[in-house]
Design an enzyme around this catalytic site. Sequence first.
Site, PDB file in Angstrom:
ATOM      1  N   SER A  67      10.713  53.609  48.714  1.00  0.00           N
ATOM      2  CA  SER A  67      11.369  52.558  49.498  1.00  0.00           C
ATOM      3  C   SER A  67      12.575  53.130  50.233  1.00  0.00           C
ATOM      4  CB  SER A  67      11.838  51.426  48.585  1.00  0.00           C
ATOM      5  OG  SER A  67      10.762  50.903  47.846  1.00  0.00           O
TER       6      SER A  67
HETATM    7  N1  SAH Z   1      10.176  52.415  42.963  1.00  0.00           N
HETATM    8  C1  SAH Z   1       9.465  53.360  43.778  1.00  0.00           C
HETATM    9  C2  SAH Z   1       8.792  52.686  44.965  1.00  0.00           C
HETATM   10  C3  SAH Z   1       7.361  52.896  44.873  1.00  0.00           C
HETATM   11  S1  SAH Z   1       6.291  52.002  45.924  1.00  0.00           S
HETATM   12  C4  SAH Z   1      10.330  54.523  44.197  1.00  0.00           C
HETATM   13  O1  SAH Z   1      11.524  54.516  43.884  1.00  0.00           O
HETATM   14  O2  SAH Z   1       9.815  55.465  44.808  1.00  0.00           O
HETATM   15  C5  SAH Z   1       5.474  50.966  44.750  1.00  0.00           C
HETATM   16  C6  SAH Z   1       4.730  51.635  43.640  1.00  0.00           C
HETATM   17  O3  SAH Z   1       4.154  50.592  42.849  1.00  0.00           O
HETATM   18  C7  SAH Z   1       3.566  52.536  44.061  1.00  0.00           C
HETATM   19  O4  SAH Z   1       3.736  53.806  43.493  1.00  0.00           O
HETATM   20  C8  SAH Z   1       2.338  51.831  43.481  1.00  0.00           C
HETATM   21  O5  SAH Z   1       1.320  52.717  43.054  1.00  0.00           O
HETATM   22  C9  SAH Z   1       2.945  51.074  42.315  1.00  0.00           C
HETATM   23  N2  SAH Z   1       2.170  49.935  41.816  1.00  0.00           N
HETATM   24  C10 SAH Z   1       1.498  48.980  42.510  1.00  0.00           C
HETATM   25  N3  SAH Z   1       0.935  48.091  41.657  1.00  0.00           N
HETATM   26  C11 SAH Z   1       1.281  48.475  40.392  1.00  0.00           C
HETATM   27  C12 SAH Z   1       1.022  47.971  39.085  1.00  0.00           C
HETATM   28  N4  SAH Z   1       0.293  46.866  38.859  1.00  0.00           N
HETATM   29  N5  SAH Z   1       1.536  48.620  38.024  1.00  0.00           N
HETATM   30  C13 SAH Z   1       2.286  49.744  38.189  1.00  0.00           C
HETATM   31  N6  SAH Z   1       2.564  50.285  39.390  1.00  0.00           N
HETATM   32  C14 SAH Z   1       2.080  49.648  40.487  1.00  0.00           C
END
Ligand code: SAH
Length: 220
Positions: A67
């Site tokens: 993000s």
């Molecule tokens: N917090 C992260 C942002 C990642 S984007 C950072 O600091 O980089 C969102 C993430 O959520 C992705 O990696 C995606 O694979 C994950 N995601 C989506 N659905 C999910 C679920 N049900 N359980 C765990 N992770 C999930």
Amino acid sequence: MSEYGNGSLYTERRYEMVEQLKRYGITNTRVLEAFLSVERHLFFDHENRDAAYDDCAFPIGCGQTISQPYTVAYMTSMLSERCPSGKVLEIGTGSGYQAAILDYMGYSVYTVERIPELFRRSSAIFGALDLKIHQRLGDGTLGWEDEAPFNGIIVTAGAPDPPPTLLEQLAEDGVMIIPIGGSAGQRMTVITRDADALRHEGFHAFAFVPLIGREGWRDG
Ligand code: SAH
């Protein structure tokens, strides 16, 4: 120069990022301190590290993104103001940057990722930085039952609705920060548990990758 000992190259860039966050209205000093200290470029692949301090989202592979710094700062400020300490569950480890920010701020951090490759990548980074972050591979819409309840839950992917199982894992006086809405955009939502009631407040609009799971969106 070791991969993880080369931070001074980017100190100036990090300072500029924090100045920009202040101009955008982030005032929480704990959050700003964490952004100044946590070396965001270490959560990027080598060839992309120069982009680490730009205020935009960036691809991290597997169709996912880290993000934008402003978004992480905004969500973390909301959490910090309502839940200054304790146990925090993050759904969507992704690059691991948000989890590292929470760890720096003194929370006890639990984070869940559903994509094995991202899980392994963030695990290697946490190990190299010696961060005591608890992480698990799986469907985060089902939370982390053995470790519940949590004082804070931060969901970093866009959900159609708040997952009921996650709400059950919120402690008394706990707070959940979660973007809710369809694929075009989501409203940042703060859900607080007081007594037996849940209070919902909606804030600004953002665009996250989808939360995919049993209590989120379907895959594909
Ligand atoms: N917090 C992260 C942002 C990642 S984007 C950072 O600091 O980089 C969102 C993430 O959520 C992705 O990696 C995606 O694979 C994950 N995601 C989506 N659905 C999910 C679920 N049900 N359980 C765990 N992770 C999930």
